[in-house]
Write a protein that holds these residues in place. Structure first.
Motif, PDB file in Angstrom:
ATOM      1  N   ARG A  27      47.775   1.032  26.545  1.00  0.00           N
ATOM      2  CA  ARG A  27      48.345   1.157  25.210  1.00  0.00           C
ATOM      3  C   ARG A  27      47.478   2.120  24.422  1.00  0.00           C
ATOM      4  NH1 ARG A  27      51.789  -2.910  23.683  1.00  0.00           N
ATOM      5  NH2 ARG A  27      51.825  -4.686  25.077  1.00  0.00           N
ATOM      6  N   ILE A  28      47.950   2.537  23.281  1.00  0.00           N
ATOM      7  CA  ILE A  28      47.136   3.408  22.445  1.00  0.00           C
ATOM      8  C   ILE A  28      45.735   2.805  22.397  1.00  0.00           C
ATOM      9  CG2 ILE A  28      47.068   4.634  20.246  1.00  0.00           C
ATOM     10  CD1 ILE A  28      49.744   3.126  19.626  1.00  0.00           C
ATOM     11  N   ALA A  29      44.745   3.604  22.725  1.00  0.00           N
ATOM     12  CA  ALA A  29      43.415   3.028  22.911  1.00  0.00           C
ATOM     13  C   ALA A  29      42.768   2.659  21.588  1.00  0.00           C
ATOM     14  CB  ALA A  29      42.531   3.994  23.675  1.00  0.00           C
ATOM     15  N   ILE A  30      43.044   1.454  21.149  1.00  0.00           N
ATOM     16  CA  ILE A  30      42.360   0.948  19.981  1.00  0.00           C
ATOM     17  C   ILE A  30      41.371  -0.046  20.560  1.00  0.00           C
ATOM     18  CG2 ILE A  30      42.570  -0.258  17.795  1.00  0.00           C
ATOM     19  CD1 ILE A  30      44.191   2.307  17.898  1.00  0.00           C
ATOM     20  N   VAL A  31      40.140   0.346  20.666  1.00  0.00           N
ATOM     21  CA  VAL A  31      39.203  -0.511  21.378  1.00  0.00           C
ATOM     22  C   VAL A  31      38.597  -1.535  20.432  1.00  0.00           C
ATOM     23  CG1 VAL A  31      37.142  -0.571  22.786  1.00  0.00           C
ATOM     24  CG2 VAL A  31      38.727   1.341  22.971  1.00  0.00           C
ATOM     25  N   GLU A  32      38.715  -2.770  20.813  1.00  0.00           N
ATOM     26  CA  GLU A  32      38.167  -3.857  20.024  1.00  0.00           C
ATOM     27  C   GLU A  32      36.945  -4.364  20.753  1.00  0.00           C
ATOM     28  OE1 GLU A  32      38.809  -5.960  17.445  1.00  0.00           O
ATOM     29  OE2 GLU A  32      40.513  -4.903  16.571  1.00  0.00           O
ATOM     30  N   ASP A  33      35.826  -4.333  20.124  1.00  0.00           N
ATOM     31  CA  ASP A  33      34.615  -4.770  20.789  1.00  0.00           C
ATOM     32  C   ASP A  33      34.315  -6.212  20.466  1.00  0.00           C
ATOM     33  OD1 ASP A  33      33.149  -3.673  22.684  1.00  0.00           O
ATOM     34  OD2 ASP A  33      31.767  -2.579  21.383  1.00  0.00           O
ATOM     35  N   LYS A  34      35.253  -7.083  20.721  1.00  0.00           N
ATOM     36  CA  LYS A  34      35.046  -8.476  20.341  1.00  0.00           C
ATOM     37  C   LYS A  34      35.292  -9.353  21.547  1.00  0.00           C
ATOM     38  CE  LYS A  34      34.649  -9.900  16.277  1.00  0.00           C
ATOM     39  NZ  LYS A  34      34.893 -10.953  15.322  1.00  0.00           N
ATOM     40  N   PRO A  35      34.455 -10.345  21.722  1.00  0.00           N
ATOM     41  CA  PRO A  35      34.745 -11.268  22.808  1.00  0.00           C
ATOM     42  C   PRO A  35      36.050 -11.966  22.502  1.00  0.00           C
ATOM     43  CG  PRO A  35      32.955 -12.079  21.430  1.00  0.00           C
ATOM     44  CD  PRO A  35      33.283 -10.710  20.954  1.00  0.00           C
ATOM     45  N   TYR A 411      30.847   0.059  11.486  1.00  0.00           N
ATOM     46  CA  TYR A 411      31.266   0.725  10.255  1.00  0.00           C
ATOM     47  C   TYR A 411      32.792   0.699  10.117  1.00  0.00           C
ATOM     48  CZ  TYR A 411      30.660   3.456   6.072  1.00  0.00           C
ATOM     49  OH  TYR A 411      30.637   3.836   4.755  1.00  0.00           O
ATOM     50  N   GLN A 412      33.438   0.830  11.255  1.00  0.00           N
ATOM     51  CA  GLN A 412      34.904   0.742  11.241  1.00  0.00           C
ATOM     52  C   GLN A 412      35.329  -0.651  10.780  1.00  0.00           C
ATOM     53  OE1 GLN A 412      36.720   2.525  14.669  1.00  0.00           O
ATOM     54  NE2 GLN A 412      38.500   1.177  14.487  1.00  0.00           N
ATOM     55  N   ARG A 413      34.600  -1.651  11.266  1.00  0.00           N
ATOM     56  CA  ARG A 413      34.898  -3.027  10.866  1.00  0.00           C
ATOM     57  C   ARG A 413      34.680  -3.205   9.358  1.00  0.00           C
ATOM     58  NH1 ARG A 413      36.527  -7.868  13.112  1.00  0.00           N
ATOM     59  NH2 ARG A 413      37.586  -6.269  14.303  1.00  0.00           N
ATOM     60  N   TYR A 414      33.634  -2.567   8.861  1.00  0.00           N
ATOM     61  CA  TYR A 414      33.369  -2.602   7.428  1.00  0.00           C
ATOM     62  C   TYR A 414      34.541  -2.006   6.640  1.00  0.00           C
ATOM     63  CZ  TYR A 414      31.508  -0.773   2.982  1.00  0.00           C
ATOM     64  OH  TYR A 414      31.343  -0.443   1.671  1.00  0.00           O
ATOM     65  N   LEU A 415      35.031  -0.869   7.104  1.00  0.00           N
ATOM     66  CA  LEU A 415      36.163  -0.242   6.410  1.00  0.00           C
ATOM     67  C   LEU A 415      37.406  -1.136   6.476  1.00  0.00           C
ATOM     68  CD1 LEU A 415      35.818   3.499   7.516  1.00  0.00           C
ATOM     69  CD2 LEU A 415      35.217   2.496   5.291  1.00  0.00           C
ATOM     70  N   GLU A 416      37.596  -1.754   7.636  1.00  0.00           N
ATOM     71  CA  GLU A 416      38.750  -2.654   7.774  1.00  0.00           C
ATOM     72  C   GLU A 416      38.631  -3.806   6.778  1.00  0.00           C
ATOM     73  OE1 GLU A 416      39.802  -4.035  11.740  1.00  0.00           O
ATOM     74  OE2 GLU A 416      40.802  -5.800  10.892  1.00  0.00           O
ATOM     75  N   ASN A 417      37.429  -4.362   6.669  1.00  0.00           N
ATOM     76  CA  ASN A 417      37.231  -5.467   5.736  1.00  0.00           C
ATOM     77  C   ASN A 417      37.492  -5.031   4.293  1.00  0.00           C
ATOM     78  OD1 ASN A 417      36.626  -7.198   7.789  1.00  0.00           O
ATOM     79  ND2 ASN A 417      34.406  -6.929   7.616  1.00  0.00           N
ATOM     80  N   GLN A 418      37.094  -3.817   3.979  1.00  0.00           N
ATOM     81  CA  GLN A 418      37.340  -3.305   2.630  1.00  0.00           C
ATOM     82  C   GLN A 418      38.841  -3.149   2.376  1.00  0.00           C
ATOM     83  OE1 GLN A 418      34.888  -2.732   0.225  1.00  0.00           O
ATOM     84  NE2 GLN A 418      33.735  -3.859   1.766  1.00  0.00           N
ATOM     85  N   LEU A 419      39.537  -2.630   3.369  1.00  0.00           N
ATOM     86  CA  LEU A 419      40.997  -2.494   3.238  1.00  0.00           C
ATOM     87  C   LEU A 419      41.641  -3.854   3.010  1.00  0.00           C
ATOM     88  CD1 LEU A 419      41.942   0.000   6.118  1.00  0.00           C
ATOM     89  CD2 LEU A 419      42.315   0.357   3.675  1.00  0.00           C
ATOM     90  N   ARG A 420      41.176  -4.832   3.784  1.00  0.00           N
ATOM     91  CA  ARG A 420      41.760  -6.164   3.659  1.00  0.00           C
ATOM     92  C   ARG A 420      41.409  -6.795   2.309  1.00  0.00           C
ATOM     93  NH1 ARG A 420      44.106  -8.031   8.209  1.00  0.00           N
ATOM     94  NH2 ARG A 420      43.495  -7.132  10.195  1.00  0.00           N
TER      95      ARG A 420
END
Ligand code: GDP
Ligand code: GDP
Length: 438
Positions: A27-35, A411-420
């Motif tokens: 799928r579109i490579a949106i890599v999630e680095d989460k267990p 940092y991407q996670r930080y931006l996501e949290n800000q968006l949310r």
């Protein structure tokens, strides 16, 4: 739209997963680095000659009653393939030759009307030195010789696969219909919840025969909003599918997830979240679906003022990658909070389809960067030049930067949290695509 399923079956070590990985695109490579987000996916979307299908490696599926012998297990996989797949790839090992288990599986596959393609793997030498004639004995026609690990002849195999794919009619539900998949293990109360939802006085119900085999969708309206409950065959009224089918409901659930906007994941309050739950939730997450976590049988739980909090925390812990999904505690038996389920569905569906203007996004990102500048990496610093929302369902953002390598996950996670924090996006995954600005 549901994609046809192509299932790979065969003994261990014949090369199923090698073939799977060779064929499957990602799928579109949106890599999630989460267990928790399964990396070893057993379902992947693939395309060949413009035809899309979902490839399944049955060797990777866990069955509930995994105590049988190896051949029992393979036969279970084959049965699953027969029930759920549109095309079956039966892989044998040309190096080790035919085995008794191969013959047993073949006997079962010969009895299905579905197309079965016999694949003789590990053929690296096409000069005729490899003895594949034995495989004709399986009564499944010409074996297609391939080398999964070297990628030899896999194109010919795929040509054969797409010849057998059914044509699906496009589904004709408008964007204003919210498509809901109800998923969860057997006995968590899916049928009870579906019947409770449909039993509400304000609800007007009609059935629609689904586009996929056996699927019965239920169409209904409440308060002017239209909904489609996907694949409710076996959930309505009498409530039960016969046991063997129920046992193999995972693939069916995944197909329903694919067709949905909103996933209602039902969890039994008396049980813990299992690996299977995590896999399905992970699948819904990666597929970009909105989600509501419904904890059912709440009437059976002894409660004090901390119970809800404790349950919520436990679920958040177990299903960490769907932090955004609201949790609701219901009882299909007493109808406690059942009408609230649809209110939440409306809400997350709206969030899933929400658009934010480019100027608001850029204001937010500028402010976020000012508050917490990106760390520098070997003397170089990430610069965010521009952000825009490229799509909905799920909300997808393109962020243009000086160098995508410098965008770290945190940092991407930080931006996501800000968006949310600013816009909500509750109940929906968010996708971010990082691009280099030319
Ligand atoms: P599965 O258990 O059926 O999923 O089998 P795997 O894909 O894990 O493969 C089993 C072994 O066979 C691995 O060591 C692979 O490297 C090997 N293998 C797979 N495909 C080929 C092939 O085309 N040629 C050769 N020589 N080895 C292969
Ligand atoms: P499904 O297999 O997920 O569709 O589950 P069912 O809807 O068939 O429910 C399984 C069993 O749980 C049945 O015996 C139901 O009566 C029971 N059940 C379902 N919801 C509730 C609930 O909210 N409270 C209680 N006490 N029992 C429930």
């Amino acid at each position: 739209m549901a994609k046809p399923i192509v299932a790979i079956v065969g003994r261990p070590n014949v090369g199923k997963s090698t073939l799977f990985n060779r064929i499957a695109g990602s799928r579109i490579a949106i890599v999630e680095d989460k267990p928790g987000v399964t990396r070893d996916r057993i379902y992947k979307d693939a395309v060949w000659l413009d035809k899309e299908f979902t490839l399944v490696d049955t060797g990777g599926i866990e069955f509930r009653d995994d105590k049988g012998s190896m051949s029992d297990l393979i036969l279970q996989q084959a049965r699953l393939a027969i029930e759920e797949a549109e095309v079956i790839l039966f892989v044998v090992d040309a190096r080790s030759g035919l085995t008794a288990t191969d013959e047993e599986v073949a006997r079962m596959l010969r009895n299905t009307k579905k197309p079965v393609i016999l694949v003789a793997n590990k053929v690296e030498d096409f000069t005729g030195n490899m003895d594949v004639y034995d495989f004709y004995r399986l009564g499944l026609g010409d074996p297609i010789m391939v080398s999964a690990s070297h990628g030899l002849n896999v194109g010919d195999l795929l040509d054969e696969v797409v010849k057998h794919l059914p044509e699906y009619a496009a589904e004709e539900y408008g964007d204003d219909v919210i498509k809901i998949a109800v998923i969860g293990r057997p006995n968590v109360g899916k049928s009870s919840i579906v019947n409770a939802l449909l039993g509400e006085e304000r609800v007007i119900v009609s059935d629609v025969a689904g586009t996929t085999r056996d699927a019965i969708d239920t169409y209904f309206e409440r308060g002017g909003q239209r909904y489609l409950l996907i694949d409710t065959a076996g959930m309505r009224k009498k409530g039960k599918i016969d046991e063997p089918t129920e046992r193999y409901s995972v693939l069916r659930s995944l197909k329903a997830v694919d067709r949905s906007d909103v996933v209602l994941m039902i969890i039994d309050a008396q049980e813990v979240v299992t690996e299977q739950d995590k896999k399905i939730a992970g699948y819904a997450h990666e597929a970009g679906k909105a989600m509501v976590l419904v904890v059912n049988k709440w009437d059976l739980i002894k409660k004090d003022d901390k119970t809800t909090l404790r349950y919520t925390e436990e679920i958040r812990q177990e299903l960490g990658f769907v932090q955004y999904a609201p949790v609701i505690f219901v009882s299909a038996l007493t109808w406690q909070r059942v009408p609230r389920i649809l209110d939440l569905v409306n809400y997350v569906a709206e969030q899933h389809a929400m658009r934010v203007s480019t100027s608001n996004l850029n204001d937010l990102v500028q402010e976020a960067v000012r508050l917490n500048p990106p760390p520098s990496d070997k003397g170089r610093r990430l610069k965010i030049l521009y952000i825009t929302q490229a799509g909905v369902k799920p909300p997808t953002f393109i962020i243009f930067v000086n160098d995508p390598e410098l965008m770290h996950f945190s940092y991407q996670r930080y931006l996501e949290n800000q968006l949310r924090a600013t816009f909500g996006f509750e109940g929906t995954p968010i996708r971010m695509v990082i691009k280099k600005r030319k």
